[in-house]
Scaffold this active site. Structure first.
Site: not given
Length: 269
Positions: A113, A177, A209
């Site tokens: 991430d 995300k 996400k």
């Protein structure tokens, strides 16, 4: 945000939570602890919560230094190990991001991430953010998921969120995300709608996400409803949709009649 997306957001807010939503959301969870004072013991406890009587979560998301601990604890459990780079501020160079990514993968990370340099992006810079994302993509190769954290609460503008989403997809993101969980607001339905619309329009197999501030089944229901409306019912699976959260797990288990699973991690998630 255009009128269609605004309408879908309002409809999503009315989504009703129930046990079926909880059952659907649990395997989409990236069970997260990203506190500055995390310890080996706390990460062991996190990993022990990842496999529940109602099923296992998709991944645990932890700081890179805890990857070996998590890898040992989750061996043969079917739970991925996600970690963060350029986190949380997004201020590292492309070379530093590439090095951190390679180190994390060597230690056993399955998913990365990476934080978009959102302050630079907000200031109008495009080359540096693109270089960082492409450096991370190159370091990930074909076998490691790259989730790009846009920090939408910092971008705080629909046009900027849309542009950042498009640039991240172009740079090879496997997931978009919302947030680091360190800045408020974190995940919002409004930002999610923009990001999902970019994914839909790209025609690429990119996931989404929602991270930060989603703490109960009712909150999970709103994002799943929105994803279904924009991407099609059934689109949200662990390969395309994640929740980045910590306390959400106990809420889901409670609604599934399983009770709590132990110590909750602290922090923005």
């Amino acid at each position: 945000m255009d009128a269609t997306l605004a309408r879908l957001v309002e409809e999503a807010k009315l989504a009703a939570p129930d046990a079926k939503i909880a059952e659907r959301a649990l395997p989409l969870l990236d069970l997260t602890s990203l506190n500055d004072d995390d310890t080996d013991e706390r990460i062991v406890a996190l990993c022990d919560r990842a496999v529940t009587p109602a099923g296992r979560v998709a991944a645990v998301c932890i700081h890179p230094r805890f990857i070996p601990v998590a890898k040992r604890r989750l061996e043969n459990k079917g739970v991925a190990i996600a970690t963060v780079v350029n986190f949380p501020g997004g201020g590292e160079s492309a070379a530093e991001v590439a090095g951190s990514t390679r180190d994390a993968i060597r230690a056993g990370a399955d998913e990365i991430d990476v934080v978009l340099p959102w302050r630079d992006f907000k200031a109008g810079e495009r080359t540096v953010p693109n270089d960082i994302l492409r450096a991370c993509r190159d370091a990930c190769g074909d076998g490691i998921l790259m989730k790009v954290i846009l920090e939408t609460g910092g971008l705080d503008d629909a046009d900027l969120i849309e542009r950042a989403s498009r640039d991240a997809v172009a740079a090879g993101a496997d997931f978009l995300k919302t947030s680091t969980g360190k800045l408020q607001p974190a995940a919002t339905l409004e930002a999610a709608a923009i990001m999902l619309a970019v994914i839909r329009d790209s025609g690429k197999p990119v996931g989404f996400k929602a991270a930060g501030g989603i703490r109960d089944t009712a909150g999970a229901a709103t994002y799943l409803h929105l994803a279904g409306a924009l991407m099609g019912e059934g689109w949200a699976t662990p390969s395309t949709f994640r929740f980045g959260a910590s306390g959400l797990l106990d809420a889901l288990l409670g609604d599934l009649g399983q009770g709590a699973t132990g110590q909750k991690p602290r922090g923005g998630y």
